[in-house]
Design a protein around this motif. Structure first.
Motif, short mmCIF file in Angstrom:
data_model
loop_
_atom_site.label_atom_id
_atom_site.label_comp_id
_atom_site.label_asym_id
_atom_site.label_seq_id
_atom_site.Cartn_x
_atom_site.Cartn_y
_atom_site.Cartn_z
N LEU A 2 0.85 -1.20 0.00
CA LEU A 2 0.00 0.00 0.00
C LEU A 2 0.88 1.24 0.00
CD1 LEU A 2 -2.68 -1.20 2.55
CD2 LEU A 2 -3.10 -0.67 0.15
N VAL A 41 -2.56 13.35 0.72
CA VAL A 41 -3.01 13.80 2.04
C VAL A 41 -4.37 13.18 2.42
CG1 VAL A 41 -1.82 16.00 1.81
CG2 VAL A 41 -4.24 15.87 1.23
N LEU A 42 -4.96 12.46 1.49
CA LEU A 42 -6.27 11.87 1.73
C LEU A 42 -6.11 10.64 2.63
CD1 LEU A 42 -9.09 12.62 0.54
CD2 LEU A 42 -8.74 10.79 -1.10
N GLN A 43 -6.44 10.79 3.91
CA GLN A 43 -6.33 9.67 4.86
C GLN A 43 -7.24 8.53 4.46
OE1 GLN A 43 -6.91 10.11 8.97
NE2 GLN A 43 -4.89 10.98 9.31
N ASP A 44 -6.71 7.31 4.61
CA ASP A 44 -7.61 6.18 4.38
C ASP A 44 -7.64 5.25 5.57
OD1 ASP A 44 -5.56 4.09 4.20
OD2 ASP A 44 -5.03 4.99 2.29
N TYR A 45 -8.53 4.28 5.50
CA TYR A 45 -8.73 3.32 6.60
C TYR A 45 -8.39 1.94 6.10
CZ TYR A 45 -10.91 7.31 8.71
OH TYR A 45 -11.12 8.57 9.21
N LEU A 46 -7.20 1.81 5.58
CA LEU A 46 -6.78 0.61 4.88
C LEU A 46 -5.38 0.26 5.39
CD1 LEU A 46 -8.11 -0.83 2.39
CD2 LEU A 46 -6.55 0.50 0.99
N ARG A 51 -3.85 -2.62 5.88
CA ARG A 51 -3.16 -3.85 5.47
C ARG A 51 -3.94 -4.44 4.32
NH1 ARG A 51 -2.77 -9.61 6.29
NH2 ARG A 51 -0.81 -10.24 7.26
N ALA A 52 -3.26 -4.95 3.29
CA ALA A 52 -3.98 -5.56 2.17
C ALA A 52 -3.08 -6.61 1.53
CB ALA A 52 -4.41 -4.49 1.17
N ARG A 108 -17.77 -5.87 9.57
CA ARG A 108 -18.36 -4.54 9.45
C ARG A 108 -19.57 -4.38 10.37
NH1 ARG A 108 -19.75 -3.35 3.65
NH2 ARG A 108 -21.12 -1.74 4.44
N GLY A 128 -15.46 -2.77 15.77
CA GLY A 128 -15.04 -1.39 15.63
C GLY A 128 -13.70 -1.21 16.31
N PRO A 129 -13.18 0.03 16.30
CA PRO A 129 -11.87 0.28 16.89
C PRO A 129 -11.75 -0.25 18.32
CG PRO A 129 -12.65 2.22 15.73
CD PRO A 129 -13.78 1.23 15.74
N ASP A 188 -6.55 -8.97 6.97
CA ASP A 188 -6.81 -7.68 6.28
C ASP A 188 -8.16 -7.10 6.71
OD1 ASP A 188 -4.46 -8.10 4.86
OD2 ASP A 188 -5.44 -8.71 3.00
N VAL A 189 -9.18 -7.95 6.73
CA VAL A 189 -10.54 -7.50 7.05
C VAL A 189 -10.61 -6.95 8.47
CG1 VAL A 189 -12.88 -8.32 7.55
CG2 VAL A 189 -11.75 -9.03 5.45
N ALA A 193 -8.76 -3.73 8.99
CA ALA A 193 -9.41 -2.59 8.35
C ALA A 193 -10.50 -1.98 9.23
CB ALA A 193 -10.01 -2.99 7.00
#
Lengths: 496, 496
Positions: free
Chosen positions: B29, B98-103, B105-106, B201, B205-206, B222-223, B226
């Protein structure tokens, strides 16, 4: 029940709790008789004061969503007509009630019975196309030919990004819609729904700001709320999202993503004007924000073409463009496509891998032959001709049969009309009555990202054959008539 | 780059940052030359001290993941052989950085080129089945027959939960595997991957604690990562997840979900013993936790049947059971099923609606005919007979050709062997060399939810026809031989 509290969001914490619980009840995630957590427990898990929860519960009780039974607890109460709230009998699965989830809203699920084929029901709810208008025989022959000549497509995974050949044809198709992309910039998804979901899971987390039209596509609201995003509604008028309001809102909320349905908006049918499209792109650029341009059914058009997509002006990768072949070719295949560039695209492909390892190869191959020659354009032409007839039929019937005080849009594309009833009407209640007569539509409460309005409804003219469409609309008009008559002088109580 | 910091999780914050960035780099990534945020910026967005970030960056530099260029910045550095770190040239899309993502590990994406059909590559990496072993002609005929007799399945959405008839047949099939469920308790998903994702999902959660075998199915890690969950690795031995270690870990971490692959575990091939299955269920009951029992390929078995699934003992809805027909019937259709009860099930169905409105009807119908009569059982019998031959061939070849110091498992089912090389070996580096000779396998670094081990590899015997399997294994053995020879006296430096 996980309620993400966003302090400093401009919305009072009491309101956030009330809204979150009301959304769950309206979605059917909390059903009649379900026990709510005690005031003390909810205050603790949400990190707010007991007084705050008491106020939220008071408001929910006033609005008729919950009922407190002295000495017992607080229960969801959605059936005004039932004599008393009875708690669900206890079972071995009761421990599951304490299992917190991250599912604050699921209007799409509440109305999902629409997807079940049910004989005899007049589905004015269904934003799908009458099967008579699909080239079913042809598709069936194609499937046979394809699987016969290359059975490997049954035995193989495809590339996660989607079948290369299909992406190539789609790139050509998108060019005809003024979106210039290469096949490397496309990602095949299971309907636009999955496209929206992939964007949300990749880029949105708790507190990130999403701007949406109000009203808007209900299942997109479900997606963004599920990520804990702060969803800010922006009103829509005859020219699409109100840019003046959006600009003002951006002073208080820094947008990370703006979701729009610019062409034949679902549900209002509105078309965003060219100047507003340009303004929106400028605004996204100035905030380093993403735009999701959802054109799920923009190919269904009746007059002169709509303004060019926002994506066609996008020079630096702000716009994620989506369109679907699920509506126009085959819902049974559920194929849509998403166009993006740069790391935004590569991150979306990673998310697709994590979500489901890629769309099935078979369904991608099945729609392939339609992109050869000008077959898809011929099919679309015929489809649009037929759908325009049905739209006109629907409008004529409303003119003849709708009670006074009911108005509707006359959209130049898409699959539905948007009806507005007198302000005191509650279309949730009307739906309740309609369903008893085996008619369905979607009530407006499903379409609002913020506080819902209750006096509109979405009526699809695309799914029922003409004779049934006629029957359905005439019956619905009678129902509205009776309903409006009855509600004179009644006090307003929302029905779930 | 969003790094969720979990205080009080028992893992030092420095470690969390280091691990999160290393995971992104190992997944591809963050690629060679990518700029990392400045120490100050990362400290601010993650809410930690500058000193903490400095320490994390120091460790990453020591491990060879990043390189600091004085006066310029910090860059990802994954190519030991390149002379210098060169930043990617600037482009119009740079704002996306600069666009933060929530990813976070992949790994599944890093290895996703496996899904692309590539002629001439010897894919020992592919946990899929040789197309020669599928009844392709039959499936193709069935598709024709079905679409011809009921073209509606091309034109219709299906129920979100999945086609009723298919669910009925699957319930019967599951009974033969000792899982007693009704069709109302099943949800059709796009492969088990989507099933795992739906559970995550909906319920994670965190900070929520997930216990996983270590090593385990890479894409499940990965799931869960995330979702920002706290993933706690539990070692696995010849009898599955170590219950003694799990019990001890539960003193410090309250599990919300335990993910297991009890039968022919991916990647070790281990089978969880009956007593441990019972213990695991008891433990989940005592903590009000969910178990995800992933039996993606449990039908592939070579000897006496494995112990009954945990689900068969589940009386109060703790177990979410999954199995796939994607491996055994058709990856091109991507159909799997999930069994659950109570509100856990209904919440999962809501999530499925939000994720993609339901799996395509066409692919569900295509596999239907296999459930009629005893066709699927006959097919499985034949499949198992053939796969056993290939497993034996793989083992024989390793005995003959593998260099000293290499060992492997001899699993009684599933699709792969798990090879262990001498402790100083780095199979990421080995893969790098293998790919130049057009051989692929999966390196062990992909399979660890915590700190990875580098000296194992997964070798699938199911995908290549016997002649190619033989060629691939002999070549791999030669490669290992050369590699082990060369690495004597070398210092260990991880390669990405």
């Amino acid at each position: 029940m996980h309620i993400p509290i966003q302090r400093g969001s401009g919305t009072a914490v009491v309101e956030q709790i009330r809204h979150s619980i009301a959304d769950r009840i309206r979605s059917g995630l909390l059903t009649h008789g379900a026990a709510l957590p005690s005031v003390r427990a909810l205050a603790k898990t949400s990190g707010v004061s007991v007084m705050t929860v008491v106020q939220a519960y008071n408001q929910l009780e006033e609005n008729g969503y919950i009922r407190r039974v002295h000495g017992k607890g607080t229960y969801v109460s959605t059936e005004q007509y039932s004599q008393e709230v009875r708690a669900t009998p206890s079972s071995k699965e009761d421990w599951q009630l304490v299992l917190q989830d991250y599912l604050p809203r699921a209007q799409i699920w509440r109305h999902s019975h629409n997807f079940d084929p049910k004989e005899g029901e007049l589905k004015l709810s269904m934003a799908s196309i009458d099967r008579e208008l699909y080239p079913l025989e042809e598709v069936s022959e194609e499937i046979y030919r394809i699987t016969k000549s290359d059975p490997a497509l049954i035995s193989d995974y495809g590339p996660i990004q989607g079948d290369k050949q299909l992406r190539g044809h789609m790139a050509d198709y998108l060019k005809s819609r003024l979106v210039s992309v290469s096949k490397e910039q496309l990602l095949i998804t299971n309907g636009c729904q999955q496209g929206i979901d992939l964007v949300a899971r990749t880029f949105l987390g708790p507190g990130d700001v999403v701007m949406m039209e109000s009203p808007t596509y209900m299942a997109a609201i479900d997606v963004f709320r599920a990520r804990g995003a702060l969803v800010v509604p922006v009103p829509v008028d005859g020219e699409g999202m109100r840019m003046d309001v959006l600009t003002r809102l951006c002073d208080s909320y820094t947008p990370k993503l703006i979701y729009v349905n610019p062409t034949y908006q679902n549900p209002t049918g509105s078309v965003m004007s060219a100047p507003r499209r340009a303004q929106l792109l400028q605004l996204a650029q100035s905030f380093n924000a993403l735009i999701v341009e959802d054109e799920a059914w923009s190919g269904i058009q009746f007059g002169s073409p709509p303004p060019a997509p926002i994506k066609s002006m996008d020079t630096d990768g702000h716009v994620i463009y989506m369109t679907s072949f699920s509506k126009i070719l085959s819902p049974g295949c559920r194929i849509a496509v998403l166009a993006a560039v740069g790391t935004v695209l590569s991150r979306l492909i990673s998310s697709k891998a994590i979500a489901d390892l890629g769309s099935p190869l078979l369904t991608q191959q099945v729609i392939l032959p339609f992109f050869k020659g000008n077959r898809i354009y011929k099919h679309m032409e015929k489809l649009n001709r037929e759908l325009l007839k049905r739209r006109d039929l629907a409008i004529r019937l409303l003119r003849e049969h709708a009670p006074a005080g009911v108005t509707w849009t006359e959209p130049m594309g898409g699959l539905n009309l948007w009806l507005t009833l007198p302000p005191q009407t509650d279309t949730d209640r009307l739906l309740h009555e309609a369903q008893r007569e085996r008619i369905s539509f979607l009530p407006s409460s499903a379409f609002y990202p913020g506080e819902p309005e209750y006096h509109h409804l979405r009526l699809c003219y695309s799914y029922l054959p003409p004779a049934e469409l006629q029957m359905g609309i005439i019956q619905l008009c009678k129902l509205m008539d009776r309903h409006l008559d009855r509600q004179v002088d009644q006090t307003y109580v929302p029905v779930i």
